[in-house]
Design a protein around this motif. Structure first.
Motif, PDB file in Angstrom:
ATOM      1  N   VAL A 159       0.841  -1.188   0.000  1.00  0.00           N
ATOM      2  CA  VAL A 159       0.000   0.000   0.000  1.00  0.00           C
ATOM      3  C   VAL A 159       0.880   1.242   0.000  1.00  0.00           C
ATOM      4  O   VAL A 159       1.834   1.333   0.768  1.00  0.00           O
ATOM      5  CB  VAL A 159      -0.937   0.027   1.228  1.00  0.00           C
ATOM      6  N   ALA A 161       0.854   5.762  -1.565  1.00  0.00           N
ATOM      7  CA  ALA A 161       0.173   6.850  -2.275  1.00  0.00           C
ATOM      8  C   ALA A 161       1.202   7.782  -2.893  1.00  0.00           C
ATOM      9  O   ALA A 161       1.021   8.993  -2.952  1.00  0.00           O
ATOM     10  CB  ALA A 161      -0.739   7.613  -1.322  1.00  0.00           C
ATOM     11  N   HIS A 185      -1.994  -1.727  -3.821  1.00  0.00           N
ATOM     12  CA  HIS A 185      -3.096  -0.791  -3.616  1.00  0.00           C
ATOM     13  C   HIS A 185      -2.507   0.603  -3.458  1.00  0.00           C
ATOM     14  O   HIS A 185      -1.914   0.925  -2.427  1.00  0.00           O
ATOM     15  CB  HIS A 185      -3.916  -1.173  -2.376  1.00  0.00           C
ATOM     16  N   THR A 187      -3.507   4.280  -2.957  1.00  0.00           N
ATOM     17  CA  THR A 187      -4.738   4.885  -2.438  1.00  0.00           C
ATOM     18  C   THR A 187      -5.142   6.162  -3.164  1.00  0.00           C
ATOM     19  O   THR A 187      -6.180   6.753  -2.837  1.00  0.00           O
ATOM     20  CB  THR A 187      -4.588   5.196  -0.936  1.00  0.00           C
ATOM     21  N   LEU A 194      -7.285   6.607   4.337  1.00  0.00           N
ATOM     22  CA  LEU A 194      -7.263   5.728   3.166  1.00  0.00           C
ATOM     23  C   LEU A 194      -6.162   4.678   3.292  1.00  0.00           C
ATOM     24  O   LEU A 194      -6.363   3.511   2.928  1.00  0.00           O
ATOM     25  CB  LEU A 194      -7.061   6.551   1.894  1.00  0.00           C
ATOM     26  N   LEU A 195      -5.005   5.078   3.790  1.00  0.00           N
ATOM     27  CA  LEU A 195      -3.919   4.118   3.981  1.00  0.00           C
ATOM     28  C   LEU A 195      -4.323   3.047   4.990  1.00  0.00           C
ATOM     29  O   LEU A 195      -4.070   1.856   4.793  1.00  0.00           O
ATOM     30  CB  LEU A 195      -2.663   4.844   4.457  1.00  0.00           C
ATOM     31  N   ALA A 198      -6.831   0.442   3.637  1.00  0.00           N
ATOM     32  CA  ALA A 198      -6.320  -0.474   2.620  1.00  0.00           C
ATOM     33  C   ALA A 198      -5.844  -1.795   3.199  1.00  0.00           C
ATOM     34  O   ALA A 198      -5.707  -2.785   2.478  1.00  0.00           O
ATOM     35  CB  ALA A 198      -5.185   0.189   1.845  1.00  0.00           C
TER      36      ALA A 198
END
Length: 449
Positions: A159, A161, A185, A187, A194-195, A198
């Motif tokens: 995960v 971003a 994933h 985000t 959001l993190l 996930a």
């Protein structure tokens, strides 16, 4: 040697094997879409893509890899002059800003060769951005070294971003998943909630994002089920390190790298985790420290030296800039990173900072800006700190601290530093600012100070 075995079915598949925001594709669909792009750009000298955080960017990159056409990721926030320079300098003949991800073709997995697969551009803080050709062999060496260091496997769910136009977000954060087979994933936005939602096993982030996570205790505690939290691209403040350890139940690991070398030094998953320590060289990489005259510097954990790197992840030279390339390498092939570091007797590396801005020569002493910044950040009223050297007729350079803080006096901060560091390392001047200038990866832009 196959570069991205996940796209050939080596690690199974799932409908959401790669998710970016609300968009998801299986490995099979991603490969087919990338193959369609490869068919479209075959024979081009290079192809560019405005590297937004979207599935389309990933598809464009894969198309270039499959076609053997170097892909040039362009930052979405590039100004017209920077964008024009990147497109002209790279020789990009195609701009992949419009593509149909539903097009399909048969995927042929690229081999990890010495042919350039990516052309990434440096930040340009010391001039116009320079093109850095990155080969498949270098990518494979970097990712395999990190997979070994971090026990990174197909059982992981990665995960992050991070922007898809830098090494951290694109090479590690996308190609790393496709090489190891881990699910990905992204985000979309670097929001702590959001993190946390996930539910990854492996997280990549920069200090700015980790700071936001640490400031959101509920999100941070949700990461307790993750097995590894990785920080990079800039130094992680000791306060954030400690807060993450308290809230998530584990200390983060840090790593070091740059566009020209990819990631070369990393704290292992089973290694000792210390604030400010970036670990030891990955397999296939050598490091050394030298002084101003090119002589070896002691590996005593205290004496700073210019960090030089040699190995399988290092690029061969800047695109079309033989003079810059020649100046960046020693005669024996060591790349001059421009960073200053210390190495202790066990091989543990700590990055002091950039030689141009973070190695301060004051009163006959060589002082690293990073340790002063860390000392300032231990004061409860200090939120951010950046230290630079300014010309001084008496000292050569005087230590100046730029600080984001609540109500606190400058002399209080000077005395605070002097209680933990030698007297010659205390700031001679403290400048209070509302925020520090940072780039997209959270690095403080000291040249703007």
């Amino acid at each position: 040697m196959s570069l991205l075995p996940a796209l050939t079915g080596s690690y199974g598949d799932a409908p959401d094997a790669v998710r970016i925001g609300d968009d998801a594709l299986s490995f099979e669909d991603l490969a087919a879409a990338g193959a369609a792009v490869a068919r479209r750009i075959a024979g081009a000298r290079a192809a560019a893509v405005t590297a937004t955080s979207t599935v389309e960017t990933v598809v464009a990159v894969l198309g270039g890899l499959a076609a053997g056409v170097p892909i040039v990721p362009v930052p979405p926030d590039s100004g017209p002059a920077e964008r024009d320079h990147i497109l002209r300098d790279s020789g990009a003949e195609v701009v992949l800003d419009t593509l149909d991800r539903h097009d399909r073709a048969d995927w042929t997995d690229p081999a990890a060769t010495d042919r350039p697969n990516l052309i990434l551009y440096t930040s340009g803080t010391t001039g116009r951005p320079k093109g850095v050709p990155i080969t498949g062999a270098a990518i494979a060496a970097c990712l395999d070294g990190l997979a070994d260091a971090w026990d990174w496997t197909a059982d992981d769910r990665l995960v992050h971003a991070l922007p898809l136009y830098h090494v951290h977000g694109l090479v590690l954060g996308v190609l790393g998943a496709l090489r190891t087979g881990s699910r990905l994933h992204h985000t979309g936005r670097p929001r702590p909630d959001l993190l946390a939602a996930a539910k990854g096993s492996l997280y990549f982030a920069v200090p700015t994002i980790w700071h936001r996570v640490a400031a959101d205790p509920a999100a941070a505690r949700a990461l307790r089920k993750a097995r590894l939290l990785v920080s990079g691209s800039a130094a992680l403040p000791a306060g954030v390190f400690s807060a993450l350890e308290d809230l998530t139940g584990q200390a983060p690991v840090e790593r070091y790298g740059m566009t020209e070398t990819l990631i070369t030094v990393a704290t292992r998953a089973d290694g000792e985790r210390q604030p400010g320590a970036v670990g030891r060289p990955i397999e296939g990489v050598e490091t050394r420290l030298v002084d101003d005259h090119g002589n070896p510097t002691a590996h005593d954990g205290v004496t700073p030296g210019a960090l030089e790197i040699r190995g399988a992840t290092v690029f061969a030279g800047y695109l079309g800039q033989p003079d810059a390339t020649r100046q960046s390498f020693t005669e024996s092939g060591w790349f001059r990173t421009g960073d200053v570091a210390t190495i202790d007797p066990t091989g543990l590396h700590r990055i002091v900072g950039r030689a141009s801005t973070d190695l301060i020569k004051t009163g006959g002493y060589r002082v690293g800006a990073g340790e002063i910044e860390d000392a300032l950040l231990t004061h409860p009223d200090v939120r951010e700190a950046a230290v630079v050297g300014r010309p001084d007729d008496d000292l050569g350079q005087r230590i100046v601290a730029y600080v984001v803080a609540d109500e606190v006096a400058a002399d209080t901060l000077v005395r605070h530093v002097a209680t933990t560091l030698s007297a010659h390392k205390r700031p001679r001047e403290v400048v209070f600012v509302s925020e520090l200038p940072r780039n997209a990866l959270g690095k403080v832009q000291k040249h703007r100070l």
